[in-house]
Design a protein around this motif. Structure first.
Motif, PDB file in Angstrom:
ATOM      1  N   ALA A   1       0.857  -1.191   0.000  1.00 18.00           N
ATOM      2  CA  ALA A   1       0.000   0.000   0.000  1.00 18.00           C
ATOM      3  C   ALA A   1       0.893   1.241   0.000  1.00 18.00           C
ATOM      4  CB  ALA A   1      -0.906  -0.003   1.221  1.00 18.00           C
ATOM      5  N   THR A   2       0.628   2.166  -0.881  1.00 20.96           N
ATOM      6  CA  THR A   2       1.478   3.353  -1.007  1.00 20.96           C
ATOM      7  C   THR A   2       1.364   4.243   0.219  1.00 20.96           C
ATOM      8  OG1 THR A   2       1.282   3.313  -3.408  1.00 20.96           O
ATOM      9  CG2 THR A   2       1.964   5.402  -2.408  1.00 20.96           C
ATOM     10  N   VAL A   3       2.500   4.507   0.831  1.00 22.78           N
ATOM     11  CA  VAL A   3       2.609   5.469   1.926  1.00 22.78           C
ATOM     12  C   VAL A   3       2.955   6.833   1.333  1.00 22.78           C
ATOM     13  CG1 VAL A   3       3.991   6.119   3.951  1.00 22.78           C
ATOM     14  CG2 VAL A   3       3.299   3.740   3.617  1.00 22.78           C
ATOM     15  N   GLN A   4       3.924   6.835   0.416  1.00 25.96           N
ATOM     16  CA  GLN A   4       4.332   8.047  -0.279  1.00 25.96           C
ATOM     17  C   GLN A   4       4.803   7.657  -1.668  1.00 25.96           C
ATOM     18  OE1 GLN A   4       4.424  11.531   0.409  1.00 25.96           O
ATOM     19  NE2 GLN A   4       4.977  11.510  -1.739  1.00 25.96           N
ATOM     20  N   ALA A   5       4.236   8.271  -2.690  1.00 27.64           N
ATOM     21  CA  ALA A   5       4.670   8.033  -4.063  1.00 27.64           C
ATOM     22  C   ALA A   5       6.098   8.559  -4.236  1.00 27.64           C
ATOM     23  CB  ALA A   5       3.731   8.733  -5.036  1.00 27.64           C
ATOM     24  N   ALA A   6       6.753   8.111  -5.281  1.00 26.81           N
ATOM     25  CA  ALA A   6       8.097   8.607  -5.589  1.00 26.81           C
ATOM     26  C   ALA A   6       8.038  10.134  -5.648  1.00 26.81           C
ATOM     27  CB  ALA A   6       8.589   8.018  -6.897  1.00 26.81           C
ATOM     28  N   PRO A   7       8.878  10.824  -4.871  1.00 23.13           N
ATOM     29  CA  PRO A   7       8.752  12.277  -4.748  1.00 23.13           C
ATOM     30  C   PRO A   7       9.328  13.091  -5.897  1.00 23.13           C
ATOM     31  CG  PRO A   7      10.497  11.479  -3.317  1.00 23.13           C
ATOM     32  CD  PRO A   7       9.849  10.274  -3.935  1.00 23.13           C
ATOM     33  N   GLY A   8      10.060  12.466  -6.811  1.00 23.06           N
ATOM     34  CA  GLY A   8      10.642  13.199  -7.935  1.00 23.06           C
ATOM     35  C   GLY A   8      12.157  13.218  -7.847  1.00 23.06           C
ATOM     36  N   ALA A   9      12.769  13.552  -8.955  1.00 25.95           N
ATOM     37  CA  ALA A   9      14.231  13.542  -9.056  1.00 25.95           C
ATOM     38  C   ALA A   9      14.875  14.399  -7.970  1.00 25.95           C
ATOM     39  CB  ALA A   9      14.659  14.029 -10.436  1.00 25.95           C
ATOM     40  N   GLY A  10      15.866  13.842  -7.316  1.00 31.79           N
ATOM     41  CA  GLY A  10      16.632  14.578  -6.323  1.00 31.79           C
ATOM     42  C   GLY A  10      15.999  14.674  -4.945  1.00 31.79           C
ATOM     43  N   LEU A  11      14.780  14.135  -4.774  1.00 32.82           N
ATOM     44  CA  LEU A  11      14.115  14.197  -3.472  1.00 32.82           C
ATOM     45  C   LEU A  11      14.005  12.814  -2.849  1.00 32.82           C
ATOM     46  CD1 LEU A  11      11.190  16.669  -4.238  1.00 32.82           C
ATOM     47  CD2 LEU A  11      13.321  17.152  -3.017  1.00 32.82           C
ATOM     48  N   SER A  12      14.097  12.771  -1.522  1.00 33.12           N
ATOM     49  CA  SER A  12      13.934  11.532  -0.764  1.00 33.12           C
ATOM     50  C   SER A  12      12.833  11.706   0.257  1.00 33.12           C
ATOM     51  CB  SER A  12      15.233  11.188  -0.011  1.00 33.12           C
ATOM     52  OG  SER A  12      16.260  10.866  -0.899  1.00 33.12           O
ATOM     53  N   VAL A  13      12.227  10.588   0.648  1.00 30.84           N
ATOM     54  CA  VAL A  13      11.285  10.553   1.764  1.00 30.84           C
ATOM     55  C   VAL A  13      12.106  10.392   3.041  1.00 30.84           C
ATOM     56  CG1 VAL A  13       9.411   9.263   2.845  1.00 30.84           C
ATOM     57  CG2 VAL A  13       9.491   9.484   0.352  1.00 30.84           C
ATOM     58  N   TYR A  14      11.814  11.215   4.038  1.00 30.05           N
ATOM     59  CA  TYR A  14      12.426  11.089   5.367  1.00 30.05           C
ATOM     60  C   TYR A  14      11.314  10.725   6.339  1.00 30.05           C
ATOM     61  CZ  TYR A  14      16.688  13.400   3.706  1.00 30.05           C
ATOM     62  OH  TYR A  14      17.842  13.728   3.029  1.00 30.05           O
ATOM     63  N   ILE A  15      11.444   9.597   7.022  1.00 36.71           N
ATOM     64  CA  ILE A  15      10.435   9.148   7.973  1.00 36.71           C
ATOM     65  C   ILE A  15      10.867   9.548   9.372  1.00 36.71           C
ATOM     66  CG2 ILE A  15       9.241   7.140   8.938  1.00 36.71           C
ATOM     67  CD1 ILE A  15       9.699   5.775   6.188  1.00 36.71           C
ATOM     68  N   THR A  16       9.990  10.271  10.080  1.00 30.57           N
ATOM     69  CA  THR A  16      10.300  10.717  11.435  1.00 30.57           C
ATOM     70  C   THR A  16       9.566   9.921  12.501  1.00 30.57           C
ATOM     71  OG1 THR A  16       8.584  12.418  11.352  1.00 30.57           O
ATOM     72  CG2 THR A  16      10.815  13.080  10.693  1.00 30.57           C
ATOM     73  N   ASP A  17       8.352   9.454  12.196  1.00 28.75           N
ATOM     74  CA  ASP A  17       7.535   8.747  13.186  1.00 28.75           C
ATOM     75  C   ASP A  17       6.653   7.708  12.514  1.00 28.75           C
ATOM     76  OD1 ASP A  17       7.772  10.571  15.795  1.00 28.75           O
ATOM     77  OD2 ASP A  17       7.584  11.889  14.056  1.00 28.75           O
ATOM     78  N   ILE A  18       6.412   6.611  13.242  1.00 23.52           N
ATOM     79  CA  ILE A  18       5.472   5.581  12.812  1.00 23.52           C
ATOM     80  C   ILE A  18       4.553   5.294  13.996  1.00 23.52           C
ATOM     81  CG2 ILE A  18       5.183   3.188  12.052  1.00 23.52           C
ATOM     82  CD1 ILE A  18       8.085   3.350  10.981  1.00 23.52           C
ATOM     83  N   ILE A  19       3.251   5.329  13.756  1.00 24.10           N
ATOM     84  CA  ILE A  19       2.261   4.990  14.773  1.00 24.10           C
ATOM     85  C   ILE A  19       1.326   3.966  14.152  1.00 24.10           C
ATOM     86  CG2 ILE A  19       0.458   5.860  16.321  1.00 24.10           C
ATOM     87  CD1 ILE A  19       1.857   8.702  15.713  1.00 24.10           C
ATOM     88  N   PHE A  20       1.237   2.796  14.774  1.00 23.65           N
ATOM     89  CA  PHE A  20       0.455   1.703  14.201  1.00 23.65           C
ATOM     90  C   PHE A  20      -0.323   1.033  15.314  1.00 23.65           C
ATOM     91  CE2 PHE A  20      -0.642  -2.258  12.279  1.00 23.65           C
ATOM     92  CZ  PHE A  20      -0.605  -2.054  10.906  1.00 23.65           C
ATOM     93  N   SER A  21      -1.596   0.732  15.079  1.00 23.97           N
ATOM     94  CA  SER A  21      -2.400   0.029  16.089  1.00 23.97           C
ATOM     95  C   SER A  21      -3.376  -0.926  15.420  1.00 23.97           C
ATOM     96  CB  SER A  21      -3.160   1.023  16.969  1.00 23.97           C
ATOM     97  OG  SER A  21      -4.069   1.766  16.202  1.00 23.97           O
ATOM     98  N   THR A  22      -3.845  -1.895  16.213  1.00 21.06           N
ATOM     99  CA  THR A  22      -4.789  -2.885  15.718  1.00 21.06           C
ATOM    100  C   THR A  22      -6.103  -2.779  16.478  1.00 21.06           C
ATOM    101  OG1 THR A  22      -4.130  -4.611  17.282  1.00 21.06           O
ATOM    102  CG2 THR A  22      -2.914  -4.492  15.203  1.00 21.06           C
ATOM    103  N   GLY A  23      -7.164  -3.289  15.880  1.00 17.03           N
ATOM    104  CA  GLY A  23      -8.473  -3.225  16.507  1.00 17.03           C
ATOM    105  C   GLY A  23      -9.079  -4.593  16.748  1.00 17.03           C
TER     106      GLY A  23
END
Length: 94
Positions: free
Chosen positions: A6-28
């Protein structure tokens, strides 16, 4: 449903990177689950395992943001078809 690439972030374009700072995940539901983040077929974070307890969750905050490969989409895969919530926080930069 269980998530597969499942896409979290599409490819951002030439010369750009995704930086991940936080992950929050829970179940129900009282069902065990694992999840991980990928770039294409390469796992970059995880797998993270949550035991079979309804409402179980995890919160991860990176002191140094996780820099992903430039111009590459980030995706999420989870193992169980249960109610689940995921927030991925970060930014795009060179």
């Amino acid at each position: 449903a269980a998530l597969t690439d499942a896409t979290v972030q599409a490819a951002p374009g030439a010369g750009l990177s995704v930086y991940i700072t936080d992950i929050i995940f829970s179940t129900g539901a009282a069902t065990a689950l694992n999840f991980f983040l990928e770039e294409g077929a390469t796992k970059i974070l995880g797998p993270f395992y949550l035991e079979a307890v309804a409402g179980r969750g995890i919160a991860i905050s990176f002191t140094t943001p996780k820099k992903c490969t430039a111009n590459t989409a980030v995706t999420l895969t989870s193992s169980a078809a249960i109610a689940q919530s995921c927030d991925i926080l970060g930014y795009l930069a060179p």
